[in-house]
Design an enzyme around this catalytic site. Structure first.
Site, short mmCIF file in Angstrom:
data_model
loop_
_atom_site.label_atom_id
_atom_site.label_comp_id
_atom_site.label_asym_id
_atom_site.label_seq_id
_atom_site.Cartn_x
_atom_site.Cartn_y
_atom_site.Cartn_z
N ASP A 1 45.01 29.91 41.49
CA ASP A 1 44.12 29.92 42.46
C ASP A 1 43.36 28.66 42.42
O ASP A 1 42.80 28.23 43.47
CB ASP A 1 43.00 31.24 42.47
CG ASP A 1 43.70 32.44 43.00
OD1 ASP A 1 44.88 32.42 43.05
OD2 ASP A 1 42.96 33.39 42.63
N HIS B 1 46.10 35.14 42.20
CA HIS B 1 45.08 35.98 41.79
C HIS B 1 45.19 35.70 40.02
O HIS B 1 44.39 36.22 39.45
CB HIS B 1 45.34 37.34 41.71
CG HIS B 1 45.07 37.78 43.33
ND1 HIS B 1 44.10 37.93 44.09
CD2 HIS B 1 46.07 38.15 44.35
CE1 HIS B 1 44.15 38.13 45.21
NE2 HIS B 1 45.29 38.53 45.35
N HIS C 1 45.04 40.78 39.05
CA HIS C 1 45.55 39.65 38.42
C HIS C 1 46.67 40.06 37.42
O HIS C 1 47.19 38.96 37.05
CB HIS C 1 44.44 38.80 37.81
CG HIS C 1 43.55 39.76 36.63
ND1 HIS C 1 44.01 40.41 35.81
CD2 HIS C 1 42.11 40.03 36.81
CE1 HIS C 1 43.06 41.09 35.09
NE2 HIS C 1 41.72 40.68 35.75
#
Length: 200
Positions: free
Chosen positions: A157, A152, A61
């Protein structure tokens, strides 16, 4: 699908620090209103985990310990997140994971129900060979031009999942049909199985 008939619904996504069980480092909650994601009233939180972020999680991430060093701890924002989520329905991709992690961090929270775009995609698009978020984005081609951050990250998302939910919901005529296809057994909002009337 008549989107105006939908109850209050938040598309959620969480990112963790890579430990087991995970500490949260990011939470996003994006309302769906009239069949569109409403970024203007979305909630997004970055939080400093109790344990350091693993290098693997950072590679996924992009969040680092230095980036979160000045952010509030979960204990400082938990009530705010709890109040924002309220009793709305939530939706997530592979929703068991997000629901389980949020529930562990917010023990008193209980959503009205949980939609899973992974389960929904398998029911709606049975011809696909893969159902990851990336695979569904590639197949459905949702408009992600307004998506915040990058893949991510929780905000991106959640936006992508919202667009996928809206696109797949158009295959159904009513909210109850969507629920039947999208709520995993055992999670809040799952339809009650029909009882066997027996012989009498």
């Amino acid at each position: 699908m008549n989107f105006s008939s939908w109850p209050s619904l938040l598309v959620v996504d969480v990112e963790g620090n890579g430990t087991t069980p995970p500490d949260l480092v990011e939470v996003a909650a994006l309302p769906i209103r009239e069949g569109r994601p409403d970024k203007s009233t979305a909630g997004a939180w970055l939080t400093r985990p109790n344990r350091p972020i693993t290098s693997f999680a950072t590679k996924v991430h992009g969040l680092t310990n230095d980036m979160l060093a000045g952010k509030p701890t979960w204990e400082e924002i938990a009530n705010q997140v709890h109040d924002f989520l309220g009793t709305s329905w939530i939706c997530a991709h592979n929703a068991h994971v997000d629901y389980r992690v949020l529930k562990a961090h917010l023990p008193k929270w209980e959503p009205a129900g949980v939609l899973d775009t992974l389960r929904l995609a398998k029911a709606t698009l049975p011809e696909l060979t893969g159902y990851s978020l990336d695979a569904l984005i590639g197949h459905v081609q949702p408009d992600l031009s307004e998506a915040p951050a990058q893949r991510h990250r929780a905000t991106f998302d959640a936006f992508a999942t919202a667009q996928l939910l809206i696109a797949m919901a158009r295959h159904y005529n009513a909210w109850d049909q969507l629920v039947a296809a999208a709520v995993p057994p055992g999670l809040p909002g799952a339809p009650e199985p029909e009882k066997d009337p027996g012989l009498w």
